[in-house]
Scaffold this motif. Structure first.
Motif, PDB file in Angstrom:
ATOM      1  N   GLY A  35      -9.440  63.213   0.152  1.00 45.38           N
ATOM      2  CA  GLY A  35      -8.427  63.792  -0.696  1.00 45.38           C
ATOM      3  C   GLY A  35      -8.795  65.168  -1.212  1.00 45.38           C
ATOM      4  N   LEU A  36      -7.816  66.043  -1.291  1.00 48.85           N
ATOM      5  CA  LEU A  36      -7.977  67.374  -1.881  1.00 48.85           C
ATOM      6  C   LEU A  36      -6.928  67.508  -2.975  1.00 48.85           C
ATOM      7  CD1 LEU A  36      -9.509  70.116  -1.589  1.00 48.85           C
ATOM      8  CD2 LEU A  36      -7.608  70.868  -0.148  1.00 48.85           C
ATOM      9  N   ILE A  37      -7.380  67.580  -4.225  1.00 44.83           N
ATOM     10  CA  ILE A  37      -6.447  67.610  -5.344  1.00 44.83           C
ATOM     11  C   ILE A  37      -6.765  68.773  -6.277  1.00 44.83           C
ATOM     12  CG2 ILE A  37      -6.063  65.120  -5.240  1.00 44.83           C
ATOM     13  CD1 ILE A  37      -7.838  64.825  -7.727  1.00 44.83           C
ATOM     14  N   GLY A  38      -5.868  68.991  -7.233  1.00 45.32           N
ATOM     15  CA  GLY A  38      -6.022  70.057  -8.208  1.00 45.32           C
ATOM     16  C   GLY A  38      -4.670  70.437  -8.765  1.00 45.32           C
ATOM     17  N   PRO A  39      -4.654  71.108  -9.919  1.00 43.38           N
ATOM     18  CA  PRO A  39      -3.390  71.528 -10.522  1.00 43.38           C
ATOM     19  C   PRO A  39      -2.622  72.498  -9.631  1.00 43.38           C
ATOM     20  CG  PRO A  39      -5.239  71.799 -12.045  1.00 43.38           C
ATOM     21  CD  PRO A  39      -5.819  71.533 -10.701  1.00 43.38           C
ATOM     22  N   ASN A  40      -1.371  72.738  -9.971  1.00 43.84           N
ATOM     23  CA  ASN A  40      -0.596  73.759  -9.260  1.00 43.84           C
ATOM     24  C   ASN A  40      -1.345  75.092  -9.302  1.00 43.84           C
ATOM     25  OD1 ASN A  40       1.670  72.256  -8.488  1.00 43.84           O
ATOM     26  ND2 ASN A  40       2.572  72.443 -10.518  1.00 43.84           N
ATOM     27  N   GLY A  41      -1.390  75.771  -8.153  1.00 45.32           N
ATOM     28  CA  GLY A  41      -2.076  77.057  -8.081  1.00 45.32           C
ATOM     29  C   GLY A  41      -3.576  76.961  -7.924  1.00 45.32           C
ATOM     30  N   ALA A  42      -4.085  75.744  -7.676  1.00 49.74           N
ATOM     31  CA  ALA A  42      -5.536  75.559  -7.567  1.00 49.74           C
ATOM     32  C   ALA A  42      -6.107  76.071  -6.251  1.00 49.74           C
ATOM     33  CB  ALA A  42      -5.895  74.080  -7.733  1.00 49.74           C
ATOM     34  N   ARG A 222     -13.327  59.812  -0.335  1.00 52.70           N
ATOM     35  CA  ARG A 222     -13.939  60.871  -1.130  1.00 52.70           C
ATOM     36  C   ARG A 222     -12.870  61.886  -1.507  1.00 52.70           C
ATOM     37  NH1 ARG A 222     -19.322  60.416  -1.391  1.00 52.70           N
ATOM     38  NH2 ARG A 222     -19.639  62.489  -2.275  1.00 52.70           N
ATOM     39  N   VAL A 223     -13.153  62.623  -2.575  1.00 51.14           N
ATOM     40  CA  VAL A 223     -12.172  63.564  -3.110  1.00 51.14           C
ATOM     41  C   VAL A 223     -12.880  64.857  -3.510  1.00 51.14           C
ATOM     42  CG1 VAL A 223     -10.481  63.993  -4.941  1.00 51.14           C
ATOM     43  CG2 VAL A 223     -10.741  61.677  -4.013  1.00 51.14           C
ATOM     44  N   THR A 224     -12.249  65.988  -3.186  1.00 48.07           N
ATOM     45  CA  THR A 224     -12.662  67.288  -3.720  1.00 48.07           C
ATOM     46  C   THR A 224     -11.571  67.784  -4.660  1.00 48.07           C
ATOM     47  OG1 THR A 224     -14.194  68.105  -2.026  1.00 48.07           O
ATOM     48  CG2 THR A 224     -12.842  69.748  -3.114  1.00 48.07           C
ATOM     49  N   VAL A 225     -12.000  68.342  -5.795  1.00 54.11           N
ATOM     50  CA  VAL A 225     -11.053  68.874  -6.775  1.00 54.11           C
ATOM     51  C   VAL A 225     -11.213  70.388  -6.852  1.00 54.11           C
ATOM     52  CG1 VAL A 225     -10.176  68.717  -9.134  1.00 54.11           C
ATOM     53  CG2 VAL A 225     -11.311  66.741  -8.103  1.00 54.11           C
ATOM     54  N   LEU A 226     -10.099  71.088  -6.702  1.00 53.84           N
ATOM     55  CA  LEU A 226     -10.084  72.546  -6.837  1.00 53.84           C
ATOM     56  C   LEU A 226      -9.418  72.934  -8.150  1.00 53.84           C
ATOM     57  CD1 LEU A 226      -8.928  73.795  -3.287  1.00 53.84           C
ATOM     58  CD2 LEU A 226     -11.265  73.482  -4.125  1.00 53.84           C
ATOM     59  N   ASP A 227      -9.866  74.044  -8.722  1.00 51.94           N
ATOM     60  CA  ASP A 227      -9.205  74.631  -9.882  1.00 51.94           C
ATOM     61  C   ASP A 227      -9.418  76.136  -9.811  1.00 51.94           C
ATOM     62  OD1 ASP A 227      -7.690  74.587 -12.225  1.00 51.94           O
ATOM     63  OD2 ASP A 227      -9.466  74.542 -13.509  1.00 51.94           O
ATOM     64  N   TYR A 228      -8.344  76.897  -9.828  1.00 55.85           N
ATOM     65  CA  TYR A 228      -8.410  78.355  -9.687  1.00 55.85           C
ATOM     66  C   TYR A 228      -9.223  78.775  -8.463  1.00 55.85           C
ATOM     67  CZ  TYR A 228      -6.417  78.510 -14.373  1.00 55.85           C
ATOM     68  OH  TYR A 228      -5.590  78.341 -15.462  1.00 55.85           O
ATOM     69  N   GLY A 229      -9.051  78.035  -7.363  1.00 61.27           N
ATOM     70  CA  GLY A 229      -9.680  78.403  -6.103  1.00 61.27           C
ATOM     71  C   GLY A 229     -11.143  78.026  -5.968  1.00 61.27           C
ATOM     72  N   LYS A 230     -11.683  77.317  -6.961  1.00 65.30           N
ATOM     73  CA  LYS A 230     -13.087  76.921  -6.921  1.00 65.30           C
ATOM     74  C   LYS A 230     -13.211  75.399  -6.937  1.00 65.30           C
ATOM     75  CE  LYS A 230     -14.695  81.065  -9.365  1.00 65.30           C
ATOM     76  NZ  LYS A 230     -15.414  81.588 -10.557  1.00 65.30           N
ATOM     77  N   GLN A 231     -14.264  74.906  -6.279  1.00 64.21           N
ATOM     78  CA  GLN A 231     -14.545  73.477  -6.321  1.00 64.21           C
ATOM     79  C   GLN A 231     -15.179  73.122  -7.657  1.00 64.21           C
ATOM     80  OE1 GLN A 231     -16.460  73.526  -2.289  1.00 64.21           O
ATOM     81  NE2 GLN A 231     -15.914  71.353  -2.318  1.00 64.21           N
ATOM     82  N   ILE A 232     -14.568  72.186  -8.376  1.00 67.71           N
ATOM     83  CA  ILE A 232     -15.143  71.774  -9.656  1.00 67.71           C
ATOM     84  C   ILE A 232     -15.705  70.351  -9.590  1.00 67.71           C
ATOM     85  CG2 ILE A 232     -13.719  73.340 -11.010  1.00 67.71           C
ATOM     86  CD1 ILE A 232     -11.971  70.909 -11.758  1.00 67.71           C
ATOM     87  N   ALA A 233     -15.406  69.625  -8.509  1.00 67.57           N
ATOM     88  CA  ALA A 233     -15.955  68.276  -8.366  1.00 67.57           C
ATOM     89  C   ALA A 233     -15.802  67.813  -6.930  1.00 67.57           C
ATOM     90  CB  ALA A 233     -15.251  67.298  -9.307  1.00 67.57           C
ATOM     91  N   GLU A 234     -16.706  66.927  -6.513  1.00 69.81           N
ATOM     92  CA  GLU A 234     -16.627  66.301  -5.192  1.00 69.81           C
ATOM     93  C   GLU A 234     -17.351  64.967  -5.269  1.00 69.81           C
ATOM     94  OE1 GLU A 234     -17.218  65.042  -1.117  1.00 69.81           O
ATOM     95  OE2 GLU A 234     -18.797  65.368  -2.605  1.00 69.81           O
TER      96      GLU A 234
END
Length: 256
Positions: A35-42, A222-234
């Motif tokens: 999974g690849l998740i994150g807020p709008n614009g991430a 597994r999941v990666t989380v993006l925020d403002y174009g950066k990985q903040i968690a995996e």
């Protein structure tokens, strides 16, 4: 055969003054739903578009099943073994469901333009095989009875299934699904989850962008989380849900 299907690293992409991706990377193992998740614009869709050849990255390394590939054009990426669907459905509206899947299959065929023009014996045989495989895939995703229906006449959920069947027709190493549950009702989401689970059990590999956090956390390995174009968690869904940065940037926003 490598157990690692997709291995990308150091991916950056800038649009004018906007840094859309900064040093993003991930590794997906065979048979995983990732999974690849994150807020709008991430940066989720930008990342998808980079690895599938729609956008040219400013930097990054790209390996598919242990072999380097260059995401310079969509058709070359498809040949390499990545198939994708889109957030906004992109089907051939006035072609039948069967014809839509056959179009996807043609990337793995050998007959050229002359074969099609002169309808050589090889071309005719290949077309029969393509149609047979397309019908099998429609059955696989649960819409075989709509084979002769024009794509535009199908329900929203069935159009999503048709897109997945067309992606599977390319015999991909990796299937990239861009928000497949968007716009679906509760019943359609359950059916989608069952289909993705079935694809995984057949040892296929899926990269999933999705706003439905419950679907992602219940389905992904597994999941990666993006925020403002950066990985903040995996990590695993359980690990990601406990990550304070994720709670602050994504999960704590009310469920983007």
């Amino acid at each position: 055969m490598s157990d690692t299907v997709l291995n990308v690293g150091g991916i950056s992409k800038r649009f004018g003054g906007l840094q859309a991706l900064s040093d993003v990377g991930l590794t997906i193992q065979r048979g995983q739903v990732y999974g690849l998740i994150g807020p709008n614009g991430a940066g989720k869709t930008t990342f998808f578009n980079v690895i599938t050849g729609l956008y040219t990255p400013d930097s990054g390394t790209f390996e598919l099943a242990g072999k380097p590939y260059q995401p310079t054009a969509v058709h070359e990426v498809a040949k390499a073994g990545i198939a994708r669907t889109f957030q906004n459905i992109r089907l051939f509206a006035d072609m039948t469901a069967l014809e839509n899947v056959m179009v996807g299959r043609h990337i793995r065929t050998g007959s050229g333009l002359l074969g099609a023009v002169f309808r050589t014996k090889h071309f005719v045989q290949e077309e029969r095989e393509i149609a047979k495989r397309a019908q099998e895939l429609l059955d696989y995703v649960g819409i075989a009875k709509y084979a002769d229906y024009k794509a535009r006449t199908l329900s929203y959920g069935d159009q999503r299934r048709l897109e997945i069947a067309r992606a599977l027709a390319t015999d991909p190493q990796l299937i990239a699904l861009d928000e497949p549950a968007a716009g679906m009702n509760a019943t359609e989401k359950v059916q989608l989850r069952e289909l993705i689970d079935r694809i995984r059990k057949d040892n296929r590999t899926i990269l999933l962008i999705e706003h439905d956090v419950k679907l992602v956390m219940g389905l992904c390995d597994r999941v990666t989380v993006l925020d403002y174009g950066k990985q903040i968690a995996e990590g695993t869904p359980a690990d990601v849900q406990k990550n304070e940065k994720v709670i602050e940037a994504y999960l704590g926003t009310g469920g983007h």
